[in-house]
Scaffold this motif. Structure first.
Motif, PDB file in Angstrom:
ATOM      1  N   PRO A   1      -6.244  22.461   3.481  1.00  0.00           N
ATOM      2  CA  PRO A   1      -7.005  21.611   4.418  1.00  0.00           C
ATOM      3  C   PRO A   1      -7.502  20.343   3.724  1.00  0.00           C
ATOM      4  CG  PRO A   1      -7.819  23.894   4.392  1.00  0.00           C
ATOM      5  CD  PRO A   1      -6.898  23.752   3.228  1.00  0.00           C
ATOM      6  N   GLY A   2      -7.590  19.252   4.492  1.00  0.00           N
ATOM      7  CA  GLY A   2      -8.011  17.957   3.934  1.00  0.00           C
ATOM      8  C   GLY A   2      -9.332  18.013   3.188  1.00  0.00           C
ATOM      9  N   GLU A   3     -10.263  18.830   3.688  1.00  0.00           N
ATOM     10  CA  GLU A   3     -11.584  18.891   3.037  1.00  0.00           C
ATOM     11  C   GLU A   3     -11.571  19.672   1.721  1.00  0.00           C
ATOM     12  OE1 GLU A   3     -14.157  17.173   3.532  1.00  0.00           O
ATOM     13  OE2 GLU A   3     -14.020  16.441   5.597  1.00  0.00           O
ATOM     14  N   THR A   4     -10.433  20.258   1.361  1.00  0.00           N
ATOM     15  CA  THR A   4     -10.366  20.906   0.040  1.00  0.00           C
ATOM     16  C   THR A   4      -9.729  19.998  -1.007  1.00  0.00           C
ATOM     17  OG1 THR A   4      -8.210  21.957   0.403  1.00  0.00           O
ATOM     18  CG2 THR A   4     -10.157  23.194   1.102  1.00  0.00           C
ATOM     19  N   LEU A   5      -9.339  18.784  -0.606  1.00  0.00           N
ATOM     20  CA  LEU A   5      -8.781  17.842  -1.586  1.00  0.00           C
ATOM     21  C   LEU A   5      -9.933  17.176  -2.344  1.00  0.00           C
ATOM     22  CD1 LEU A   5      -5.846  16.259   0.493  1.00  0.00           C
ATOM     23  CD2 LEU A   5      -5.682  17.991  -1.302  1.00  0.00           C
ATOM     24  N   ASN A   6     -10.671  17.986  -3.085  1.00  0.00           N
ATOM     25  CA  ASN A   6     -11.820  17.505  -3.842  1.00  0.00           C
ATOM     26  C   ASN A   6     -11.416  17.311  -5.299  1.00  0.00           C
ATOM     27  OD1 ASN A   6     -13.482  17.734  -1.517  1.00  0.00           O
ATOM     28  ND2 ASN A   6     -13.580  19.959  -1.857  1.00  0.00           N
ATOM     29  N   ILE A   7     -11.864  16.201  -5.855  1.00  0.00           N
ATOM     30  CA  ILE A   7     -11.381  15.791  -7.177  1.00  0.00           C
ATOM     31  C   ILE A   7     -12.319  16.302  -8.265  1.00  0.00           C
ATOM     32  CG2 ILE A   7     -10.644  13.837  -8.567  1.00  0.00           C
ATOM     33  CD1 ILE A   7      -9.185  14.004  -5.887  1.00  0.00           C
ATOM     34  N   LEU A   8     -11.783  17.035  -9.207  1.00  0.00           N
ATOM     35  CA  LEU A   8     -12.569  17.533 -10.339  1.00  0.00           C
ATOM     36  C   LEU A   8     -12.844  16.376 -11.300  1.00  0.00           C
ATOM     37  CD1 LEU A   8     -13.768  19.985 -11.818  1.00  0.00           C
ATOM     38  CD2 LEU A   8     -11.484  20.458 -12.725  1.00  0.00           C
ATOM     39  N   VAL A   9     -14.170  16.064 -11.486  1.00  0.00           N
ATOM     40  CA  VAL A   9     -14.501  14.872 -12.287  1.00  0.00           C
ATOM     41  C   VAL A   9     -15.485  15.150 -13.424  1.00  0.00           C
ATOM     42  CG1 VAL A   9     -14.053  13.243 -10.400  1.00  0.00           C
ATOM     43  CG2 VAL A   9     -16.371  14.147 -10.702  1.00  0.00           C
ATOM     44  N   GLY A  10     -15.912  16.408 -13.619  1.00  0.00           N
ATOM     45  CA  GLY A  10     -16.836  16.630 -14.728  1.00  0.00           C
ATOM     46  C   GLY A  10     -17.260  18.073 -14.879  1.00  0.00           C
ATOM     47  N   GLY A  11     -17.825  18.375 -16.050  1.00  0.00           N
ATOM     48  CA  GLY A  11     -18.280  19.737 -16.334  1.00  0.00           C
ATOM     49  C   GLY A  11     -19.353  19.833 -17.406  1.00  0.00           C
ATOM     50  N   LEU A  12     -19.859  18.682 -17.857  1.00  0.00           N
ATOM     51  CA  LEU A  12     -20.856  18.705 -18.939  1.00  0.00           C
ATOM     52  C   LEU A  12     -22.246  18.409 -18.375  1.00  0.00           C
ATOM     53  CD1 LEU A  12     -21.182  18.853 -22.117  1.00  0.00           C
ATOM     54  CD2 LEU A  12     -21.078  16.343 -22.061  1.00  0.00           C
ATOM     55  N   PRO A  13     -23.179  19.378 -18.446  1.00  0.00           N
ATOM     56  CA  PRO A  13     -24.525  19.145 -17.882  1.00  0.00           C
ATOM     57  C   PRO A  13     -25.305  18.096 -18.673  1.00  0.00           C
ATOM     58  CG  PRO A  13     -24.125  21.488 -18.330  1.00  0.00           C
ATOM     59  CD  PRO A  13     -23.034  20.726 -19.013  1.00  0.00           C
TER      60      PRO A  13
ATOM     61  N   THR B   1     -12.763  13.361  -0.822  1.00  0.00           N
ATOM     62  CA  THR B   1     -11.738  12.351  -0.508  1.00  0.00           C
ATOM     63  C   THR B   1     -11.355  12.395   0.972  1.00  0.00           C
ATOM     64  OG1 THR B   1      -9.844  13.807  -0.894  1.00  0.00           O
ATOM     65  CG2 THR B   1     -10.706  12.591  -2.806  1.00  0.00           C
ATOM     66  N   HIS B   2     -10.717  11.340   1.403  1.00  0.00           N
ATOM     67  CA  HIS B   2     -10.081  11.283   2.722  1.00  0.00           C
ATOM     68  C   HIS B   2      -8.688  10.709   2.475  1.00  0.00           C
ATOM     69  CE1 HIS B   2     -10.738  10.556   7.281  1.00  0.00           C
ATOM     70  NE2 HIS B   2      -9.462  10.754   7.029  1.00  0.00           N
ATOM     71  N   TYR B   3      -7.651  11.481   2.756  1.00  0.00           N
ATOM     72  CA  TYR B   3      -6.314  11.000   2.385  1.00  0.00           C
ATOM     73  C   TYR B   3      -5.910   9.801   3.235  1.00  0.00           C
ATOM     74  CZ  TYR B   3      -4.726  13.986   6.273  1.00  0.00           C
ATOM     75  OH  TYR B   3      -4.548  14.563   7.498  1.00  0.00           O
ATOM     76  N   TYR B   4      -5.035   8.973   2.653  1.00  0.00           N
ATOM     77  CA  TYR B   4      -4.604   7.706   3.260  1.00  0.00           C
ATOM     78  C   TYR B   4      -3.097   7.766   3.461  1.00  0.00           C
ATOM     79  CZ  TYR B   4      -3.509   2.639   3.361  1.00  0.00           C
ATOM     80  OH  TYR B   4      -3.044   1.382   3.692  1.00  0.00           O
TER      81      TYR B   4
ATOM     82  N   ASP C   1       0.858  -1.187   0.000  1.00  0.00           N
ATOM     83  CA  ASP C   1       0.000   0.000   0.000  1.00  0.00           C
ATOM     84  C   ASP C   1       0.891   1.234   0.000  1.00  0.00           C
ATOM     85  OD1 ASP C   1       0.833  -0.751   2.679  1.00  0.00           O
ATOM     86  OD2 ASP C   1      -0.526   0.793   3.459  1.00  0.00           O
ATOM     87  N   SER C   2       0.402   2.327  -0.561  1.00  0.00           N
ATOM     88  CA  SER C   2       1.159   3.581  -0.614  1.00  0.00           C
ATOM     89  C   SER C   2       0.229   4.748  -0.279  1.00  0.00           C
ATOM     90  CB  SER C   2       1.743   3.790  -2.015  1.00  0.00           C
ATOM     91  OG  SER C   2       2.644   2.759  -2.351  1.00  0.00           O
ATOM     92  N   PRO C   3       0.801   5.869   0.170  1.00  0.00           N
ATOM     93  CA  PRO C   3      -0.022   7.043   0.460  1.00  0.00           C
ATOM     94  C   PRO C   3      -0.797   7.476  -0.794  1.00  0.00           C
ATOM     95  CG  PRO C   3       2.179   7.331   1.326  1.00  0.00           C
ATOM     96  CD  PRO C   3       2.214   6.098   0.486  1.00  0.00           C
ATOM     97  N   ARG C   4      -2.014   7.955  -0.587  1.00  0.00           N
ATOM     98  CA  ARG C   4      -2.902   8.269  -1.714  1.00  0.00           C
ATOM     99  C   ARG C   4      -4.142   8.981  -1.184  1.00  0.00           C
ATOM    100  NH1 ARG C   4      -4.229   2.198  -0.745  1.00  0.00           N
ATOM    101  NH2 ARG C   4      -6.134   2.480   0.430  1.00  0.00           N
ATOM    102  N   LEU C   5      -5.117   9.229  -2.071  1.00  0.00           N
ATOM    103  CA  LEU C   5      -6.376   9.863  -1.665  1.00  0.00           C
ATOM    104  C   LEU C   5      -7.513   8.880  -1.912  1.00  0.00           C
ATOM    105  CD1 LEU C   5      -5.748  13.321  -3.394  1.00  0.00           C
ATOM    106  CD2 LEU C   5      -5.163  12.656  -1.060  1.00  0.00           C
ATOM    107  N   ASP C   6      -8.190   8.460  -0.851  1.00  0.00           N
ATOM    108  CA  ASP C   6      -9.338   7.553  -0.991  1.00  0.00           C
ATOM    109  C   ASP C   6     -10.623   8.362  -1.148  1.00  0.00           C
ATOM    110  OD1 ASP C   6      -7.779   5.310  -0.753  1.00  0.00           O
ATOM    111  OD2 ASP C   6      -8.228   4.965   1.376  1.00  0.00           O
ATOM    112  N   LEU C   7     -11.583   7.818  -1.908  1.00  0.00           N
ATOM    113  CA  LEU C   7     -12.894   8.468  -1.999  1.00  0.00           C
ATOM    114  C   LEU C   7     -13.679   8.221  -0.725  1.00  0.00           C
ATOM    115  CD1 LEU C   7     -14.442   8.087  -5.548  1.00  0.00           C
ATOM    116  CD2 LEU C   7     -12.689   9.642  -4.708  1.00  0.00           C
TER     117      LEU C   7
END
Ligand code: MN
Ligand code: MN
Length: 466
Positions: A201-213, A135-138, A113-119
């Motif tokens: 801050p940890g709560e700003t590690l949000n992953i950009l995943v889309g932009g098309l309505p 996410t919640h970092y690991y 296992d390695s450090p990463r960001l879990d959903l």
């Protein structure tokens, strides 16, 4: 050459100096070192999570003639088997003809296992024209390093019917990738004045995943819906399936050579695949050994070795019991005569940050695999501290096989420290010492090691299992 003086001769005889693996090598040996690195880089690209590392290791094991094993199945001398622990960790073993109660078991224990960001379990939302995953970092990450870099999504989702779907997006050149927004410097004055540890801050590690309505005026959260419908199309999943999922964001970088001379490797997750891979190649190379050998690829080391797939679980000891039963040996006696190399990375001395190291006792890059008699922090707290006799025993094996190695501790006293799985194995009355590859920028999204040290680690493990 000028004749050495008496003092020079005595100095050579009595004093200790680290050797640089590359300096000691001729051209053909350097080629051998570089060739070994190619296999390692391929493994890194294939195995970015513990589940993928488990799968890749099983494929390697089967090519080497290893067969699957479940607790309770009977075993005999000559068996080469692997125990797949919930697809997250793996124990490989080969049962040798040597009497166990005399010589014990040779164990190599590393982690995958390695450090990463879990959903998070309810990750998806939309805001201001963009869809994001929470996410919640690991593990121990420096959060600022994870913004504004390409990320890939890996993992599994288990549907309501129990079916498990494998997810991997962002590794193929034609795949989209994912991203964490950062603040532009023009508006970053306040952020720039924050300490590194709190600027992101940890709560700003949000992953950009889309932009098309989604093309329907009547629905709300249109971008979220278009993401959900794409996921449904590709994987047949719904938002509820995130509840039973292990999804993780890892850097979308491939392993690459670093430097004009290609002496170093940059990659995500050297810690600790850079010890796991040599443990595997050494085990498969140990064809005619009489020892019983075990290689552990553990999970959850980065968060304390806890849980069913971590090194603190009973599984390794249960397996040792089974092996002992097959050879009519008493487990407590076998453990007392076994030796374990806890194979994990250490910090390489970095001249850019020399104030946190004590140079004489630091791991130097390219000076070979690094044995650490103890780890720990604040007065050696949290280390099993191997005996001088054990270090002497391992040292003599390396000397017999011409392994170039070094010794070090992780950083300056009182600068910090670290721990490994060593203590959890040593607690079972198994002599254990740490060894592994020195890493530059450990726990960063892109870490650096020397090809020479990777190969030295392979050679050290081959000698240990011989
Ligand atoms: Mn590690
Ligand atoms: Mn680590």
């Amino acid at each position: 050459m000028k004749e050495k003086t008496e003092g020079q001769k005595i100095f050579d005889q009595l004093s200790y100096k680290k050797k640089n693996v590359y300096e000691e090598a001729d051209a053909s040996r350097i080629q051998e070192i570089y060739e070994y690195a190619e296999g390692y880089k391929a493994f890194l690209d294939e195995a970015k999570t513990e589940r993928e590392a488990t799968e890749a290791a099983i494929a390697m094991a089967e090519r080497a003639g290893y067969k699957s094993y479940r607790l309770g199945e009977s075993l005999q001398v000559g068996d080469k088997r692997y125990l797949n622990n919930r697809d997250r960790s793996l124990i490989l073993f080969s049962i040798g003809e040597e009497p166990l109660a005399e010589n014990g078991i040779r164990i190599l224990a590393s982690h995958i296992d390695s450090p990463r960001l879990d959903l998070k379990q309810i990750p998806l939302y939309e805001e201001a024209g963009m869809a994001f995953f929470k996410t919640h970092y690991y593990g121990g990450v420096k959060k600022y390093q994870w913004t504004a870099i390409p990320l890939a999504l890996h993992g599994v989702m288990v549907k309501a019917n129990g079916e498990s779907v494998k997810v991997s997006i962002g590794e193929d050149a034609s795949d989209p990738i994912f991203y964490i927004n950062d603040l532009l410097p023009h508006l970053g004055a306040k952020q720039g004045a924050e300490p590194l540890s709190s600027a992101i801050p940890g709560e700003t590690l949000n992953i950009l995943v889309g932009g098309l309505p989604y093309a329907d005026k009547e629905v709300s959260d249109k971008i979220k819906l278009s993401v959900l419908s794409l996921l449904n199309e590709k994987y047949g999943v719904t938002e509820e399936d995130f509840l039973s999922a292990e999804l993780t964001l890892v850097p979308a970088f491939k392993a690459r050579d670093i430097g004009f001379d290609r002496a170093l490797i940059g990659a995500y997750g050297h810690d600790d695949r850079v010890c796991s891979y040599p443990a595997l190649t050494a085990l498969f190379a140990a064809k005619d050994t009489k020892h019983t050998a075990i290689v552990v690829l553990a999970d959850k080391e980065e968060i304390g070795s806890v849980g069913v797939s971590g090194m603190r679980s009973d599984l390794l000891m249960d397996l040792i019991d089974e092996i002992c039963a097959a050879k009519c040996a008493k487990p407590s006696v076998v453990r007392s005569r076994s030796v374990c190399l806890s194979a994990d990375v250490t910090a390489a001395f970095d001249p850019n940050f020399s104030d946190v190291y004590e140079k004489r006792n630091s791991a130097m890059i390219s000076c070979g695999t690094c044995m650490s008699k103890y780890t720990g922090a604040r007065g050696k707290s949290g280390t099993s501290d191997a005996t001088a006799e054990l270090v002497g025993f391992v040292r003599s094996i390396f000397a017999d096989h011409g392994v170039i190695w070094q010794t070090a501790e992780l950083g300056r006293v009182d600068a910090g420290g670290g721990g490994t799985v060593a203590q959890y194995i040593a607690n079972h009355n198994i002599d254990t010492v740490d060894i592994g590859v020195p890493v530059i920028s450990m726990h960063a999204p892109y870490e650096v090691v020397s090809k020479a040290d990777v190969y030295s680690t392979h050679e050290a493990f081959v000698a240990f299992l011989k």
